[in-house]
Design a protein around this motif. Structure first.
Motif, PDB file in Angstrom:
ATOM      1  N   GLY A 104       2.801  13.258  12.068  1.00  0.00           N
ATOM      2  CA  GLY A 104       4.040  12.508  12.200  1.00  0.00           C
ATOM      3  C   GLY A 104       4.200  11.349  11.240  1.00  0.00           C
ATOM      4  O   GLY A 104       5.158  10.589  11.345  1.00  0.00           O
ATOM      5  N   ILE A 105       3.283  11.183  10.318  1.00  0.00           N
ATOM      6  CA  ILE A 105       3.446  10.139   9.304  1.00  0.00           C
ATOM      7  C   ILE A 105       4.453  10.668   8.286  1.00  0.00           C
ATOM      8  O   ILE A 105       4.261  11.725   7.702  1.00  0.00           O
ATOM      9  N   SER A 106       5.546   9.943   8.097  1.00  0.00           N
ATOM     10  CA  SER A 106       6.634  10.415   7.241  1.00  0.00           C
ATOM     11  C   SER A 106       6.216  10.475   5.773  1.00  0.00           C
ATOM     12  O   SER A 106       5.286   9.785   5.341  1.00  0.00           O
ATOM     13  N   SER A 107       6.932  11.287   5.034  1.00  0.00           N
ATOM     14  CA  SER A 107       6.615  11.445   3.611  1.00  0.00           C
ATOM     15  C   SER A 107       6.807  10.135   2.849  1.00  0.00           C
ATOM     16  O   SER A 107       6.081   9.860   1.896  1.00  0.00           O
ATOM     17  N   GLN A 108       7.752   9.289   3.274  1.00  0.00           N
ATOM     18  CA  GLN A 108       7.939   7.997   2.611  1.00  0.00           C
ATOM     19  C   GLN A 108       6.705   7.118   2.765  1.00  0.00           C
ATOM     20  O   GLN A 108       6.286   6.444   1.828  1.00  0.00           O
ATOM     21  N   ILE A 109       6.118   7.131   3.953  1.00  0.00           N
ATOM     22  CA  ILE A 109       4.906   6.343   4.191  1.00  0.00           C
ATOM     23  C   ILE A 109       3.741   6.928   3.396  1.00  0.00           C
ATOM     24  O   ILE A 109       2.965   6.194   2.797  1.00  0.00           O
ATOM     25  N   ILE A 110       3.650   8.243   3.361  1.00  0.00           N
ATOM     26  CA  ILE A 110       2.578   8.879   2.598  1.00  0.00           C
ATOM     27  C   ILE A 110       2.706   8.554   1.108  1.00  0.00           C
ATOM     28  O   ILE A 110       1.702   8.287   0.445  1.00  0.00           O
ATOM     29  N   LEU A 111       3.923   8.519   0.592  1.00  0.00           N
ATOM     30  CA  LEU A 111       4.118   8.145  -0.816  1.00  0.00           C
ATOM     31  C   LEU A 111       3.678   6.698  -1.058  1.00  0.00           C
ATOM     32  O   LEU A 111       3.107   6.381  -2.106  1.00  0.00           O
ATOM     33  N   THR A 112       3.914   5.831  -0.083  1.00  0.00           N
ATOM     34  CA  THR A 112       3.457   4.443  -0.187  1.00  0.00           C
ATOM     35  C   THR A 112       1.934   4.388  -0.212  1.00  0.00           C
ATOM     36  O   THR A 112       1.342   3.629  -0.995  1.00  0.00           O
ATOM     37  N   ILE A 113       1.292   5.198   0.614  1.00  0.00           N
ATOM     38  CA  ILE A 113      -0.171   5.259   0.638  1.00  0.00           C
ATOM     39  C   ILE A 113      -0.699   5.707  -0.719  1.00  0.00           C
ATOM     40  O   ILE A 113      -1.641   5.112  -1.256  1.00  0.00           O
ATOM     41  N   ILE A 114      -0.086   6.735  -1.293  1.00  0.00           N
ATOM     42  CA  ILE A 114      -0.507   7.236  -2.602  1.00  0.00           C
ATOM     43  C   ILE A 114      -0.368   6.143  -3.654  1.00  0.00           C
ATOM     44  O   ILE A 114      -1.273   5.924  -4.464  1.00  0.00           O
ATOM     45  N   SER A 115       0.742   5.429  -3.629  1.00  0.00           N
ATOM     46  CA  SER A 115       0.964   4.340  -4.592  1.00  0.00           C
ATOM     47  C   SER A 115      -0.058   3.219  -4.405  1.00  0.00           C
ATOM     48  O   SER A 115      -0.609   2.694  -5.385  1.00  0.00           O
ATOM     49  N   ARG A 116      -0.332   2.850  -3.167  1.00  0.00           N
ATOM     50  CA  ARG A 116      -1.285   1.763  -2.906  1.00  0.00           C
ATOM     51  C   ARG A 116      -2.703   2.140  -3.311  1.00  0.00           C
ATOM     52  O   ARG A 116      -3.423   1.329  -3.899  1.00  0.00           O
TER      53      ARG A 116
END
Length: 96
Positions: A41-53
Motif C-alpha cells: 500500500g505504499i504509493s508510487s509517489q512515496i516510492i519515488l521519493t524513497i528512490i530519490s532519497r
C-alpha cells in the motif's frame, strides 16, 4: 559515488521505508529485507521519493526510468533485498 555494497544499500532502504511507514503511513508493519513496498500500500509517489532519497544518501545516480522496486520482465514487485541488488547494478551499469 560512494563505495556501496548490498548490505549498505539494504540498510538505507530499510531505514527510509521504516521511517515513512511509521511516520507518514502510521503503520506498524515490520520492515526488513524481505519487505515488498509495492505490495503493502505504499504509493508510487512515496516510492519515488524513497528512490530519490537513497540516491542522495548514497551519492549514486539512478537512471530516471529505473523503478528499483519492480521487475518489468517478471511483472512483479521486488523485496528490499532484490531492489538493493537492482539499484547497485543500475548505478554501476547505467541503463544497460
Amino acid at each position: 559515488m560512494k563505495d556501496v555494497n548490498l548490505d549498505i544499500v539494504e540498510l538505507e532502504l530499510i531505514k527510509l521505508i521504516d521511517e515513512i511507514n511509521k511516520n507518514v503511513l502510521q503503520s506498524e508493519i515490520e520492515v526488513d529485507a524481505t519487505f515488498c513496498p509495492g505490495d503493502t500500500g505504499i504509493s508510487s509517489q512515496i516510492i519515488l521519493t524513497i528512490i530519490s532519497r537513497v540516491s542522495s544518501i548514497l551519492e549514486i545516480t539512478i537512471p530516471d526510468d529505473c523503478y528499483i522496486f519492480y521487475d518489468k520482465k517478471e511483472h512483479r514487485q521486488l523485496t528490499i533485498k532484490e531492489a538493493a541488488q537492482k539499484l547497485i547494478e543500475k548505478a554501476k551499469n547505467g541503463n544497460k
